[in-house]
Structure formats: C-alpha cells, structure tokens
Design a protein around this motif. Structure first.
Motif, PDB file in Angstrom:
ATOM      1  N   LEU A 156       0.810  -1.200   0.063  1.00  0.00           N
ATOM      2  CA  LEU A 156       0.012   0.022   0.014  1.00  0.00           C
ATOM      3  C   LEU A 156       0.849   1.276  -0.014  1.00  0.00           C
ATOM      4  CD1 LEU A 156      -2.750  -0.922   2.841  1.00  0.00           C
ATOM      5  CD2 LEU A 156      -3.074  -0.867   0.101  1.00  0.00           C
ATOM      6  N   GLN A 202       2.656  -0.320  10.589  1.00  0.00           N
ATOM      7  CA  GLN A 202       1.813  -1.470  10.637  1.00  0.00           C
ATOM      8  C   GLN A 202       2.338  -2.469  11.381  1.00  0.00           C
ATOM      9  OE1 GLN A 202      -1.072  -1.915   9.301  1.00  0.00           O
ATOM     10  NE2 GLN A 202      -1.460  -0.128   8.095  1.00  0.00           N
ATOM     11  N   GLN A 251      -3.856  -8.682  10.443  1.00  0.00           N
ATOM     12  CA  GLN A 251      -3.875  -8.014   9.258  1.00  0.00           C
ATOM     13  C   GLN A 251      -3.009  -6.854   8.998  1.00  0.00           C
ATOM     14  OE1 GLN A 251      -7.852  -5.907   9.008  1.00  0.00           O
ATOM     15  NE2 GLN A 251      -7.828  -5.970   6.773  1.00  0.00           N
ATOM     16  N   CYS A 252      -2.688  -6.117  10.134  1.00  0.00           N
ATOM     17  CA  CYS A 252      -1.586  -5.193  10.232  1.00  0.00           C
ATOM     18  C   CYS A 252      -0.267  -5.738   9.935  1.00  0.00           C
ATOM     19  CB  CYS A 252      -1.405  -4.646  11.553  1.00  0.00           C
ATOM     20  SG  CYS A 252      -2.889  -3.398  11.964  1.00  0.00           S
ATOM     21  N   ARG A 290       0.311  -6.549   6.214  1.00  0.00           N
ATOM     22  CA  ARG A 290       0.428  -5.380   5.466  1.00  0.00           C
ATOM     23  C   ARG A 290       1.968  -4.939   5.572  1.00  0.00           C
ATOM     24  NH1 ARG A 290      -4.922  -2.259   7.330  1.00  0.00           N
ATOM     25  NH2 ARG A 290      -6.440  -3.219   6.134  1.00  0.00           N
ATOM     26  N   SER A 319       4.083  -6.901   3.387  1.00  0.00           N
ATOM     27  CA  SER A 319       3.865  -6.436   2.075  1.00  0.00           C
ATOM     28  C   SER A 319       4.525  -5.037   1.664  1.00  0.00           C
ATOM     29  CB  SER A 319       2.637  -6.308   1.716  1.00  0.00           C
ATOM     30  OG  SER A 319       1.899  -7.498   1.674  1.00  0.00           O
ATOM     31  N   GLU A 320       4.478  -4.082   2.553  1.00  0.00           N
ATOM     32  CA  GLU A 320       4.940  -3.056   2.762  1.00  0.00           C
ATOM     33  C   GLU A 320       6.457  -2.922   2.454  1.00  0.00           C
ATOM     34  OE1 GLU A 320       3.271  -0.283   1.870  1.00  0.00           O
ATOM     35  OE2 GLU A 320       1.319  -0.755   2.457  1.00  0.00           O
TER      36      GLU A 320
END
Length: 599
Positions: free
Chosen positions: A235, A244, A262-263, A266, A269-270
């Motif tokens: 994101l 996150q 969920q955090c 993320r 991924s970040e």
C-alpha cells in the motif's frame, strides 16, 4: 561402499549388489539395537534382552556378533563391553539418515517401511516393546524432517519441489491434518489450485470417516493462497511498514488478533515493496510468531512465514530476527512432539543468541521440551537458567512462563511443596502483568496442588476459573488442562460419572485443533485411562491406553510411555510391566519409580 537397510525388510548391499545377510532374525535385532540404543549396551544386558531363552545366552550373543561382523565386512567394527559399533567410511544406514542434519534432504524420499519389518521376536517381550517405541519414534522423525524440508522449500520460493516431501509426509501420517494442509499450500503456491482443492476434499473425507471430525478452516484457506507472496499487495512505503508492524504487535498483545494479523501482513507487504529486508524480516518474524501463538490452527502457515523470516534475516545480517524465528520454530516442534527437529532449531537459536532476553526465551522452550520427554535434570537446568536470565533483563512474562513449566515438573514428580511455591510465584507474576491469555495454565496447576493438599473448595474455584477463561480465550490447551482438573476433582468427590464426562470433554477440547500441544493431550489420555481402570471398566480403558501408547511413543514422551505400559499390565499384558521397568530406567522421577515398583 555398503548400504544397510533396516527400514522395511532388512538387507545389506556391498558395492551396489545384495550381500549375503547375517543368519537369524535376532542378529538383525542386535544390529538395530546397537545402532539406535540411547547408550552402548553391556553384553550381559544384550544377552538378557535377546537370548534369555538360549541354553548359553552369552554364547548365543557371541555367535550373532560373529555373524554381524562377517556380513558387515572389515570396515565396520563391533567391540568392547559395553558394545560399540563403529561404521567404516562409505557405510550408510537408512535409519541414521533420519538423525543426520544433512544439507541434502533427497534421501528422505527413498525411505520406506517400518523398522525391521517382518522381524518379530515373540519370546523377547522387552525387545518387542523397545522395537514398538522405536518404530513410532523413527516414523515421527522421518515425518518431521519431511515437513521441515517442505516448509523450507515453500518459504524459499520453491513450492513445486516441496510437493514431493509434503506428499510423503501425508502418506506416512494421513490422519494428521497439518500434513494435508502443508501439501495443499504447496500445491496452491505452485499454481496447481485444482490439485490443491482435490487434496482438501481427500482430507475432509478421510478425517470424517476415520476420526469423525471436521477439519479446521485453515485447510481450505490454504488452497486459496496464490502463486508468489502469501501476504497480499503493498500500500505505501517504509514508514507505513514500520507503522503497521508496531500496530500489529500492539493489537496482538491487546488480544485483537484478527486486526493484529491484518496489520502484520500489511507490514510484510510494505517492507517488501520498499525493498527494506531488515524490516521485512522483522515483520515476517512477528507475523509468524502471532500465527503460532495468538491463533489456533495456524502453525503450518506460521512455520512457513518463520522460515521466510530466517532467509531474509540471514541475507540482511539481522541476528535478532534470526534468533526469534529459530526459537519460534523450535516451539512449534516441541508442541507437536517432534523432538529431533525441535532440538535442531533451538540449538541454532542458542548458538546465535547474545542477550539475556534471548537466552531466557530459548532456554524456557528447551526446558519445556526436556520436561515433556521426561528428562527432568535437563529440564530443571534449562528452566532455572531461563528464570535467572529473565529476571536479569526484567522480562517478567518469560519468568512466569518458565516458572510454570518448572512447577509442572515438580508436580509430576510429586514434589508438591516445591511445586506450590514455584507455581504461586508464576501465578503472582502473571496477575501483576495482567497476562490474561496465559492465566488459565498456572491457575490449573495451582488448583491441582490445592486438590492434592485436600482443599477441595480452593481447587474447585481454581479449576472453574481456568475452565471459564480458557473457553473465553478459545484455547484448547487451557480447556483440556482445566477439564482434566475438574475430572480429578469429581473423582475426589466420588462423582465418577461426572469425572468421566469431564475427561471426555477435556480430551475432545485438547485435540480439536491440528496444531495441538501433544503433551497435554497425552496427559489427559493418561488420566482417562487411570480413571477407567480404577472403575474396572476395561472396555473403556483399552482404546484410551492404545491411543496413549501410540501418541507417547510417536512424540517421544518417555514417562507417559511408561505409564501406558503400566496401564497395559493392568489390562493383562504379561510383558508390559517388564517393559515399563526397562523404559523407566533412565527417568529421574521418584514418583514414577515408586509407581513402577508397586505395579
């Protein structure tokens, strides 16, 4: 070059061709025992174990040793008293491949069959008992190595290669949902979603038919993972990843597990998107740890994430993340009862550790593993050092955790005063830390000590609180321990029907997830077996004892294996009491020794 095969029908090859085998089934049994026994056996012990029915047991042993030396050739030497076997260069043994920490896992795919298949020695009951335990132990060790290899390949981006190892793990233990989940995940990440869904259906039908249970949601969710990364799209950038990560950690600690996961996903991924390997490794380790500890039924996914964390940490030189991920993988293996892979991960973690905080956490898990195995001297050493290290660095949660495992060990040894002091210290630390997620464990231990002290009211309060909180937390381990305690309480009150219902409930709760803590499950089976035998209900006791013996052998829980043998003796197995004495010889537990001596 010679090859010795003891898995399946035993055989020996010399220079790629079958060699003349040693004569006699007992000669094969002798070779297996020399290679796999915990310590070199004396000639007298071997003569009693294998040749007690011979007119000259020591003479029969010498003949078998001569047969072995002839069959093995000049490069392999069997000498001394106690007897030791030294294999020559170029000699390979299939059972030893399992215990080698080899960089090449491919030989694992070639292993098949059980130890000394077809070799049965009806007049050597103690050896037969040893052989049964070794068959289970080696099967579990092979399964553990296969799983470890498959997980490592998936984490390293080589999911298609993982399929063969996961498939063999399923074939070896098809009733373990985690093996199916690993295969489904390997197929899905390889891009074979149709095959993954087909494997889901196979597992669902198998578990319903054989065990009468529904698989956990994690099985079908594993089929939904697509090729490549398993954590979703990115994101933002580095600041978003760090934010996150911290938010995810805080949410997990606060008990908001779904939001925390969920955090953390993320964050992974970040960090990958902004090409920050150190941050990505930390996020992977946090996510893997959360999957292992904060939510049940996710150990398979957690293990893959932790493997990936290690790969990233090694590339970035992030020692702390590598230590954390190795330790967490060790914890997963300890809970599953896979001792060899557990010891391997924990040894690697300890070799990398530098701080008191790191040593405290690693030694706590090592102490848990030793206690589960029935190695109390090692358990007390590891746990004592863990408590001291945790106290030095101010890690009160780790201190409480290690104290609780130490208290459990004293409780199992019937050292009730020491256990009470240690468990209450743990309970006090847990309450001061407001560590609600862990509270039912020391509560249940403390309630059991109240029960043995004769304070039934305090025991009832403790067990009931542990049960209610365990159910609120939806933790199978806490529910199982509390349910077992409520059964003991009912037995103490003479309410045997209610006790039986609680034990059934406890066993069901403790085993409902694929990533169960196997020691707790076996501990409950032991209590249920004891209760059934106490009522002379042999029909109920037999399947419980059979299940306990298989689980204890497979997970190398030696004390519980002894207890299973004592139960079998009460059920009329004439050789079981002797087997219990043999298996208990190396266990330093005064309570168990007294039990064996009076049985």
């Amino acid at each position: 070059m010679s090859k010795i095969r003891l898995l399946g029908s035993p055989s020996i090859e010399q220079a790629g061709a079958p060699a003349r085998p040693p004569r006699g089934r007992k000669t094969w049994a002798l070779l297996a025992y020399l290679l796999l026994a915990d310590r070199p056996p004396s000639r007298k012990r071997l003569a009693e174990l294998l040749f007690a029915d011979a007119d000259d047991p020591l003479g029969a042993l010498r003949w078998s040793l001569a047969e072995l030396r002839r069959a093995l050739g000049d490069g392999d030497v069997i000498t001394g008293d106690p007897l030791t076997i030294t294999l020559g260069q170029g000699t390979s043994v299939d059972v030893l491949i399992v215990t080698e920490d080899s960089a090449d896992p491919e030989p694992l795919l070639e292993l098949s069959g059980e130890l000394l298949e077809g070799v049965e020695l009806a007049f050597c009951p103690e050896f037969e008992s040893w052989l049964l335990v070794e068959r289970h132990r080696l099967s579990a060790a092979i399964e553990g190595r296969l799983r470890e290899t498959a997980v490592s390949l998936v984490a390293g981006g080589r999911a298609p290669e993982a399929v063969a190892y996961a498939s063999k793990a399923v074939a070896l233990n098809p009733l373990e949902q985690g093996n199916h989940e690993l295969l489904v995940r390997s197929l899905a990440i390889s891009g074979s979603r149709t095959a993954a869904l087909r494997q889901v259906a196979v597992c669902e039908d198998l578990l319903r038919r054989e065990l009468g249970i529904e698989p956990s949601p994690a099985l079908r969710e594993a089929s939904e993972v697509g090729p490549g990364s398993t954590v979703g799209p990115a994101l933002g950038g580095r600041a978003a990843a760090a934010s996150q990560l911290e938010a995810g950690r805080a949410a997990i600690v606060a008990g908001a597990v779904d939001a925390g996961l969920q955090c953390l996903r993320r964050a992974v991924s970040e960090a990958e998107h902004c090409h920050d390997p150190e941050l990505r490794g930390r996020a992977l380790a946090a996510l893997g740890g959360a999957l292992v500890h904060a939510i049940r039924g996710r150990d398979e996914e957690g293990a893959i994430v932790l493997h990936e964390a290690i790969l990233v940490a090694e590339q970035s030189g992030d020692r702390r993340t590598a230590v954390s991920a190795h330790r967490e993988l060790g914890f997963v293996e300890v809970q599953a009862g896979r001792r060899q892979t557990a010891n391997s991960w924990l040894a690697k973690a300890q070799a990398l550790a530098e701080t008191d905080e790191e040593h405290a956490a690693i030694l706590g898990v090592r102490g848990m593993n030793s206690s589960d195995q029935g190695d109390y001297p090692a358990a007390f050493e590891h746990l004592g050092e863990s408590v001291e290290s945790a106290a030095r660095c101010g890690d009160r949660r780790q201190q409480a955790w290690s104290l609780s495992i130490m208290g459990r060990a004293h409780l199992l040894r019937a050292e009730y005063s020491q256990a009470a002091s240690i468990v209450r210290e743990s309970l006090d630390l847990v309450r001061r830390e407001r560590w609600i997620a862990f509270l039912p464990w020391p509560q249940a231990l403390n309630a059991e000590l109240d029960l043995y002290a004769g304070d039934l009211d305090a025991a009832a309060d403790g067990f009931e609180q542990a049960w209610v909180l365990g159910c609120q937390l939806n933790d199978p381990c806490w529910e199982g321990m509390a349910g077992r305690g409520l059964a003991l309480l009912s037995t103490g009150r003479g309410e045997h029907g209610e006790a039986s219902e609680w034990l059934t409930q406890a066993a069901s709760r403790a085993s409902r997830e694929p990533d169960r803590y196997q020691w707790v499950h076996a501990h409950i089976l032991d209590a249920a077996s004891t209760a059934a035998l106490g009522r002379d209900d042999e029909e109920r006791a037999r399947p419980l004892v059979t299940q306990l013996a298989a689980l204890a052998a497979r997970c190398d829980m030696r004390e519980l294996m002894v207890r299973a043998k004592l139960h079998q003796a009460r059920l009329g197995d004439s050789s079981a009491a002797a087997s219990a004495r043999l298996l208990s010889a190396g266990i330093d537990n005064p309570a168990l020794t007294a039990l064996v001596q009076t049985s």
